[in-house]
Design an enzyme around this catalytic site. Structure first.
Site, PDB file in Angstrom:
ATOM      1  N   ASP A   1      -4.325  -6.271   5.195  1.00 41.05           N
ATOM      2  CA  ASP A   1      -5.311  -7.113   5.872  1.00 41.05           C
ATOM      3  C   ASP A   1      -5.375  -8.507   5.256  1.00 41.05           C
ATOM      4  OD1 ASP A   1      -6.179  -5.280   7.785  1.00 41.05           O
ATOM      5  OD2 ASP A   1      -7.452  -4.260   6.309  1.00 41.05           O
TER       6      ASP A   1
ATOM      7  N   ASN B   1       0.844  -1.206   0.000  1.00 40.72           N
ATOM      8  CA  ASN B   1       0.000   0.000   0.000  1.00 40.72           C
ATOM      9  C   ASN B   1       0.874   1.249   0.000  1.00 40.72           C
ATOM     10  OD1 ASN B   1       0.612   0.743   2.828  1.00 40.72           O
ATOM     11  ND2 ASN B   1      -0.402  -1.201   3.267  1.00 40.72           N
TER      12      ASN B   1
ATOM     13  N   LYS C   1     -13.430   1.774  15.644  1.00 39.92           N
ATOM     14  CA  LYS C   1     -12.199   0.992  15.813  1.00 39.92           C
ATOM     15  C   LYS C   1     -11.688   1.050  17.265  1.00 39.92           C
ATOM     16  CE  LYS C   1     -10.976   1.118  10.977  1.00 39.92           C
ATOM     17  NZ  LYS C   1     -10.260   1.723   9.872  1.00 39.92           N
TER      18      LYS C   1
HETATM   19  N1  CTP Z   1      -3.995  -2.808  12.116  1.00 38.35           N
HETATM   20  C1  CTP Z   1      -3.407  -3.936  12.628  1.00 38.35           C
HETATM   21  N2  CTP Z   1      -3.466  -5.111  11.956  1.00 38.35           N
HETATM   22  C2  CTP Z   1      -4.101  -5.209  10.770  1.00 38.35           C
HETATM   23  C3  CTP Z   1      -4.725  -4.057  10.227  1.00 38.35           C
HETATM   24  C4  CTP Z   1      -4.661  -2.871  10.921  1.00 38.35           C
HETATM   25  O1  CTP Z   1      -2.816  -3.852  13.698  1.00 38.35           O
HETATM   26  N3  CTP Z   1      -4.141  -6.362  10.131  1.00 38.35           N
HETATM   27  C5  CTP Z   1      -3.947  -1.534  12.857  1.00 38.35           C
HETATM   28  C6  CTP Z   1      -3.334  -0.379  12.085  1.00 38.35           C
HETATM   29  O2  CTP Z   1      -1.941  -0.288  12.316  1.00 38.35           O
HETATM   30  C7  CTP Z   1      -4.073   0.817  12.649  1.00 38.35           C
HETATM   31  C8  CTP Z   1      -5.417   0.275  13.042  1.00 38.35           C
HETATM   32  O3  CTP Z   1      -5.250  -1.155  13.152  1.00 38.35           O
HETATM   33  O4  CTP Z   1      -3.463   1.327  13.817  1.00 38.35           O
HETATM   34  C9  CTP Z   1      -6.505   0.556  12.058  1.00 38.35           C
HETATM   35  O5  CTP Z   1      -6.085   0.152  10.770  1.00 38.35           O
HETATM   36  P1  CTP Z   1      -7.067   0.215   9.549  1.00 38.35           P
HETATM   37  O6  CTP Z   1      -6.416  -0.385   8.356  1.00 38.35           O
HETATM   38  O7  CTP Z   1      -7.643   1.594   9.448  1.00 38.35           O
HETATM   39  O8  CTP Z   1      -8.233  -0.701  10.108  1.00 38.35           O
HETATM   40  P2  CTP Z   1      -8.788  -2.079   9.734  1.00 38.35           P
HETATM   41  O9  CTP Z   1      -9.116  -2.750  11.010  1.00 38.35           O
HETATM   42  O10 CTP Z   1      -7.894  -2.840   8.800  1.00 38.35           O
HETATM   43  O11 CTP Z   1     -10.169  -1.685   9.042  1.00 38.35           O
HETATM   44  P3  CTP Z   1     -10.543  -1.299   7.524  1.00 38.35           P
HETATM   45  O12 CTP Z   1      -9.390  -1.745   6.668  1.00 38.35           O
HETATM   46  O13 CTP Z   1     -11.772  -2.058   7.294  1.00 38.35           O
HETATM   47  O14 CTP Z   1     -10.762   0.188   7.539  1.00 38.35           O
END
Ligand code: CTP
Length: 399
Positions: free
Chosen positions: A279, A210, A338
């Protein structure tokens, strides 16, 4: 950088690295510091005092005895009184030895008998001179007196030897000056900070990733370290020069990130997840390069990665957990959800579509929301300033 109006005396001694000293002046001036330069006679053989006069907009001090009209007191005493910090860069083996033995035969070494502020010694010399037991012992003497003695780089030296002894770069020296002058309000606290993207291999050639640059996480790590915290930085692949921290762990995939955070989590006081972990990962990583062949279409099956922050939220025993949420719409709504979902103490939310905010920029515009859903709407600021605001709020939570 917090050097505005700080008074810095830069001592320059005779060595080829003196040509880099104006670079230090330039960075200090840009950071708003006031700089006065003291040169030994040998230093003036390598670089002209006029260069420093121009770059600092101040008198340059080269003579032990002079009759310039603006200074009423004796120079070496006045300079020592004026300075918030004295930095000697480059510090030659000869000047280091003189300071160690209290010899005061020029303006710089006389000032070093009268100093009362923090001192940073930045050695630069040939490898054999540096490794000579006399120099080693002299540097230890200066350390034992509480002076900060910086290291050197290994490189091709001016004498054509490849070895240890090259002076640190101006930006590294200025970072050390900033660190030395900071209030250590995070001393005794352990911070685990993640930064940058992760990459998920498809085959030995390709990967999924990303836009995260790692800038925000690196600024958090740099500033927390400068404020006295013990910092472990877990970094995904970035193009940035890593900041000085207690421990740097380089990772690639979200699984690597999970393992590194999980291993260090129990010993930490604060976890800040500024990384942008993928993710999902390719379900079946190919061990060989996937061939194009005659395919019209290709499907990549993905499998979920662990959610690092959510897992730590379930595990936490008193640790302060700070998350980030980069959203493209409804940022407050998604961000606040979150906090609950991942059991966070605080979340930093930004809208990546906003001007000058988000990936790869040096500035950011965010909301900080805490567990009680108190929203702080911060103005656009540099990522360095934002890092300090986040650390201030984290410190409040730690108390
Ligand atoms: N995070 C994490 N592990 C993952 C994805 C995210 O620890 N697999 C952490 C990121 O470092 C950030 C927070 O969770 O501090 C939110 O990340 P974000 O990508 O916005 O959230 P997601 O839970 O992945 O939700 P979405 O992608 O659906 O917005």
């Amino acid at each position: 950088m917090d050097l505005k109006d700080k008074k810095i005396v830069l001592g320059v001694t005779g060595g080829i690295a003196a040509y880099k000293a104006p670079g230090i002046c330039s960075l200090l001036r840009k950071a708003g510091a006031k700089v006065k330069v003291v040169m030994t006679q040998a230093a003036t053989e390598f670089i002209s005092p006029l260069t420093f006069r121009t770059m600092t907009d101040n008198l340059v001090y080269t003579e032990m005895f002079n009759d310039h009209p603006v200074v009423a007191e004796v120079d070496h005493i006045e300079l020592a009184k004026w300075a918030d910090i004295i930095v000697i860069a480059p510090a030659s083996g000869n000047t280091i030895a003189k300071i160690a033995y209290g010899i005061a035969d020029n303006l710089l070494t006389s000032m070093m008998l009268a100093y009362r502020c923090p001192v940073i010694i930045v050695p630069a010399m040939n490898t054999y001179m540096l490794n000579n037991p006399a120099t080693r012992q002299n540097l230890q003497t200066l350390r034992d007196r509480g002076m900060i003695v910086l290291g050197t780089h290994i490189d091709l030296l001016a004498c054509n030897d490849v070895g240890d002894g090259k002076m640190l770069e101006p930006y590294e020296i200025v970072d050390e000056i900033d660190t030395a002058l900071r209030v250590k309000d995070l001393a005794g606290k352990k911070f685990l900070i993640s930064a940058g993207p992760t990459i998920e291999a498809i085959d030995p050639v390709r990967y999924l990733t990303n836009h995260s640059s790692g800038k925000m996480g690196y600024e958090l790590a740099r500033e927390a370290y400068k404020r006295g915290a013990e910092v472990t930085l877990v970094s995904g692949p970035t193009a940035l020069q890593p900041p000085k921290v207690s421990k740097l762990i380089n990772i690639k995939s979200t699984q690597d990130l999970f393992d590194a955070v999980n291993e260090n989590f129990d010993q930490t006081d604060v976890l800040i997840m500024a990384a942008a972990p993928a993710d999902f990962k390719p379900k079946d990583k190919s061990s060989q390069k996937i061939k194009k062949e005659e395919k019209d279409e290709m499907t990549l099956n993905l499998a979920p990665n662990p959610d690092v922050l959510k897992t730590m939220g379930q595990k936490k025993k008193g640790q302060v957990l700070v998350g980030f949420a980069a959203e493209s719409e409804n940022e407050l709504v998604y961000g606040q959800k979150k906090i609950q979902k991942k059991n966070l103490d605080m979340i930093v939310i930004n809208n990546i579509t906003a001007k000058d905010a988000g990936f790869k920029t040096d500035t950011n515009k965010v909301f900080i929301v805490d567990r009680d859903l108190k929203v702080e709407d911060l103005k656009l600021m540099t990522k360095t300033d934002l890092a300090n605001v986040i650390l201030d709020r984290t410190l409040e939570k730690l108390k």
